[in-house]
Design a protein around this motif. Structure first.
Motif, mmCIF file in Angstrom:
data_model
loop_
_atom_site.group_PDB
_atom_site.id
_atom_site.type_symbol
_atom_site.label_atom_id
_atom_site.label_comp_id
_atom_site.label_asym_id
_atom_site.label_seq_id
_atom_site.Cartn_x
_atom_site.Cartn_y
_atom_site.Cartn_z
ATOM 1 N N GLY A 85 10.195 -5.722 16.499
ATOM 2 C CA GLY A 85 9.403 -5.094 15.442
ATOM 3 C C GLY A 85 9.095 -6.087 14.345
ATOM 4 O O GLY A 85 9.466 -7.257 14.423
ATOM 5 N N THR A 86 8.437 -5.605 13.315
ATOM 6 C CA THR A 86 8.066 -6.440 12.179
ATOM 7 C C THR A 86 8.615 -5.814 10.912
ATOM 8 O O THR A 86 8.277 -4.663 10.593
ATOM 9 C CB THR A 86 6.529 -6.536 12.062
ATOM 10 O OG1 THR A 86 5.999 -7.045 13.285
ATOM 11 C CG2 THR A 86 6.123 -7.437 10.913
ATOM 12 N N GLN A 87 9.458 -6.568 10.202
ATOM 13 C CA GLN A 87 9.966 -6.041 8.939
ATOM 14 C C GLN A 87 8.846 -6.110 7.905
ATOM 15 O O GLN A 87 8.133 -7.098 7.807
ATOM 16 C CB GLN A 87 11.177 -6.825 8.446
ATOM 17 C CG GLN A 87 11.731 -6.231 7.156
ATOM 18 C CD GLN A 87 13.021 -6.862 6.710
ATOM 19 O OE1 GLN A 87 13.875 -7.182 7.521
ATOM 20 N NE2 GLN A 87 13.186 -7.036 5.412
ATOM 21 N N THR A 88 8.718 -5.037 7.156
ATOM 22 C CA THR A 88 7.682 -4.975 6.130
ATOM 23 C C THR A 88 8.157 -4.115 4.971
ATOM 24 O O THR A 88 9.125 -3.365 5.103
ATOM 25 C CB THR A 88 6.354 -4.430 6.728
ATOM 26 O OG1 THR A 88 5.316 -4.580 5.770
ATOM 27 C CG2 THR A 88 6.476 -2.992 7.148
ATOM 28 N N THR A 89 7.480 -4.245 3.845
ATOM 29 C CA THR A 89 7.771 -3.392 2.699
ATOM 30 C C THR A 89 6.583 -2.469 2.479
ATOM 31 O O THR A 89 5.442 -2.802 2.803
ATOM 32 C CB THR A 89 8.043 -4.220 1.431
ATOM 33 O OG1 THR A 89 6.916 -5.051 1.167
ATOM 34 C CG2 THR A 89 9.286 -5.074 1.586
ATOM 35 N N VAL A 90 6.886 -1.308 1.943
ATOM 36 C CA VAL A 90 5.886 -0.273 1.711
ATOM 37 C C VAL A 90 6.099 0.240 0.286
ATOM 38 O O VAL A 90 7.231 0.509 -0.101
ATOM 39 C CB VAL A 90 6.065 0.887 2.729
ATOM 40 C CG1 VAL A 90 5.111 2.019 2.446
ATOM 41 C CG2 VAL A 90 5.919 0.378 4.152
ATOM 42 N N PRO A 91 5.013 0.398 -0.489
ATOM 43 C CA PRO A 91 5.180 0.921 -1.853
ATOM 44 C C PRO A 91 5.490 2.413 -1.847
ATOM 45 O O PRO A 91 5.298 3.100 -0.838
ATOM 46 C CB PRO A 91 3.814 0.652 -2.501
ATOM 47 C CG PRO A 91 2.847 0.630 -1.364
ATOM 48 C CD PRO A 91 3.611 0.094 -0.176
ATOM 49 N N ALA A 92 5.939 2.907 -2.972
ATOM 50 C CA ALA A 92 6.146 4.350 -3.135
ATOM 51 C C ALA A 92 4.808 5.071 -3.006
ATOM 52 O O ALA A 92 3.752 4.508 -3.287
ATOM 53 C CB ALA A 92 6.779 4.642 -4.494
ATOM 54 N N ASN A 93 4.875 6.311 -2.549
ATOM 55 C CA ASN A 93 3.701 7.186 -2.394
ATOM 56 C C ASN A 93 2.704 6.670 -1.356
ATOM 57 O O ASN A 93 1.503 6.876 -1.482
ATOM 58 C CB ASN A 93 3.005 7.415 -3.748
ATOM 59 C CG ASN A 93 3.944 8.031 -4.750
ATOM 60 O OD1 ASN A 93 4.611 9.019 -4.448
ATOM 61 N ND2 ASN A 93 4.034 7.433 -5.919
ATOM 62 N N TRP A 94 3.206 6.034 -0.332
ATOM 63 C CA TRP A 94 2.378 5.497 0.744
ATOM 64 C C TRP A 94 2.535 6.387 1.976
ATOM 65 O O TRP A 94 3.647 6.722 2.368
ATOM 66 C CB TRP A 94 2.829 4.080 1.072
ATOM 67 C CG TRP A 94 1.936 3.376 2.024
ATOM 68 C CD1 TRP A 94 2.066 3.327 3.379
ATOM 69 C CD2 TRP A 94 0.786 2.598 1.713
ATOM 70 N NE1 TRP A 94 1.081 2.557 3.921
ATOM 71 C CE2 TRP A 94 0.264 2.103 2.922
ATOM 72 C CE3 TRP A 94 0.153 2.262 0.521
ATOM 73 C CZ2 TRP A 94 -0.865 1.301 2.976
ATOM 74 C CZ3 TRP A 94 -0.966 1.459 0.577
ATOM 75 C CH2 TRP A 94 -1.459 0.992 1.796
ATOM 76 N N SER A 95 1.434 6.752 2.596
ATOM 77 C CA SER A 95 1.481 7.566 3.810
ATOM 78 C C SER A 95 1.707 6.665 5.013
ATOM 79 O O SER A 95 0.873 5.812 5.311
ATOM 80 C CB SER A 95 0.175 8.336 3.960
ATOM 81 O OG SER A 95 0.199 9.075 5.162
ATOM 82 N N LEU A 96 2.831 6.861 5.690
ATOM 83 C CA LEU A 96 3.137 6.060 6.871
ATOM 84 C C LEU A 96 2.559 6.674 8.136
ATOM 85 O O LEU A 96 2.263 5.961 9.087
ATOM 86 C CB LEU A 96 4.648 5.888 7.032
ATOM 87 C CG LEU A 96 5.252 4.872 6.082
ATOM 88 C CD1 LEU A 96 5.621 5.495 4.763
ATOM 89 C CD2 LEU A 96 6.435 4.206 6.703
ATOM 90 N N MET A 97 2.444 7.992 8.169
ATOM 91 C CA MET A 97 1.849 8.678 9.314
ATOM 92 C C MET A 97 1.410 10.063 8.875
ATOM 93 O O MET A 97 1.959 10.617 7.925
ATOM 94 C CB MET A 97 2.792 8.726 10.515
ATOM 95 C CG MET A 97 4.156 9.304 10.271
ATOM 96 S SD MET A 97 5.319 9.037 11.629
ATOM 97 C CE MET A 97 5.485 7.276 11.666
ATOM 98 N N SER A 98 0.411 10.575 9.584
ATOM 99 C CA SER A 98 -0.168 11.868 9.224
ATOM 100 C C SER A 98 -0.022 12.868 10.358
ATOM 101 O O SER A 98 -0.154 12.512 11.536
ATOM 102 C CB SER A 98 -1.644 11.708 8.888
ATOM 103 O OG SER A 98 -1.798 10.865 7.767
ATOM 104 N N GLU A 99 0.222 14.088 9.967
ATOM 105 C CA GLU A 99 0.344 15.205 10.902
ATOM 106 C C GLU A 99 -0.923 15.310 11.760
ATOM 107 O O GLU A 99 -2.031 15.076 11.296
ATOM 108 C CB GLU A 99 0.526 16.467 10.062
ATOM 109 C CG GLU A 99 0.920 17.693 10.804
ATOM 110 C CD GLU A 99 1.262 18.836 9.843
ATOM 111 O OE1 GLU A 99 1.637 19.891 10.367
ATOM 112 O OE2 GLU A 99 1.169 18.687 8.611
ATOM 113 N N LYS A 100 -0.710 15.641 13.031
ATOM 114 C CA LYS A 100 -1.783 15.874 14.006
ATOM 115 C C LYS A 100 -2.610 14.626 14.312
ATOM 116 O O LYS A 100 -3.783 14.719 14.664
ATOM 117 C CB LYS A 100 -2.675 17.030 13.556
ATOM 118 C CG LYS A 100 -1.904 18.335 13.459
ATOM 119 C CD LYS A 100 -2.759 19.479 13.036
ATOM 120 C CE LYS A 100 -1.874 20.711 12.946
ATOM 121 N NZ LYS A 100 -2.374 21.709 12.059
ATOM 122 N N THR A 101 -1.985 13.443 14.178
ATOM 123 C CA THR A 101 -2.638 12.196 14.574
ATOM 124 C C THR A 101 -1.871 11.603 15.752
ATOM 125 O O THR A 101 -0.718 11.970 16.001
ATOM 126 C CB THR A 101 -2.691 11.176 13.417
ATOM 127 O OG1 THR A 101 -1.361 10.856 13.004
ATOM 128 C CG2 THR A 101 -3.485 11.731 12.233
#
Length: 133
Positions: free
Chosen positions: A29-45
């Motif tokens: 995998g790839t280590q990464t950082t994500v800011p607060a309030n970021w959508s990582l995945m969405s329902e029904k996708t």
């Protein structure tokens, strides 16, 4: 990378995996950082990625309502990949995150190369399904 390995060894679904297997998972995998309030995945996708959370917290939401809070040591996105279905929930970071990101191709390759990884993902998906039904 050695910190990733130590953090992955602490993930409950990876208990019992050899150091070599955990090292392959970390490298897959790839280590990464994500800011607060970021959508990582969405329902029904489509289920095209998964993450292992190393640091931070997430909100899991179904139909806009929070159904769970997850954090370090949790795996997200595995259920859709294991079951080959659309996402059943959206996931949004509530704090900055450090994660290991896996594409579907990474996961498919790791499941073939490290059978214990495939088994661990299935255990995680089964537990998540049981807790959200």
């Amino acid at each position: 990378m050695s910190q990733d390995i130590a953090q992955l060894k602490a993930v409950s679904i990876f208990e019992g995996l050899s150091d070599a297997d955990v090292k392959r998972i970390a490298a897959g995998g790839t280590q990464t950082t994500v800011p607060a309030n970021w959508s990582l995945m969405s329902e029904k996708t489509p289920a095209d990625k998964a993450y292992i959370v190393l640091e931070g917290e997430l909100s899991v939401r179904r139909n806009g309502t929070e159904i769970a809070r997850l954090g370090a040591g949790d795996v997200i996105g595995e259920m859709g990949i294991v079951e080959q279905k659309l996402r059943t929930a959206s996931v949004v970071s509530t704090t900055p995150l450090t994660v290991i990101h896996f594409t579907r191709d990474n996961i498919d390759r790791l499941c073939t190369e490290v059978p214990a990884f495939a088994a661990a993902l299935k255990v995680a998906a089964d537990a998540r399904r049981d807790s959200t039904d």
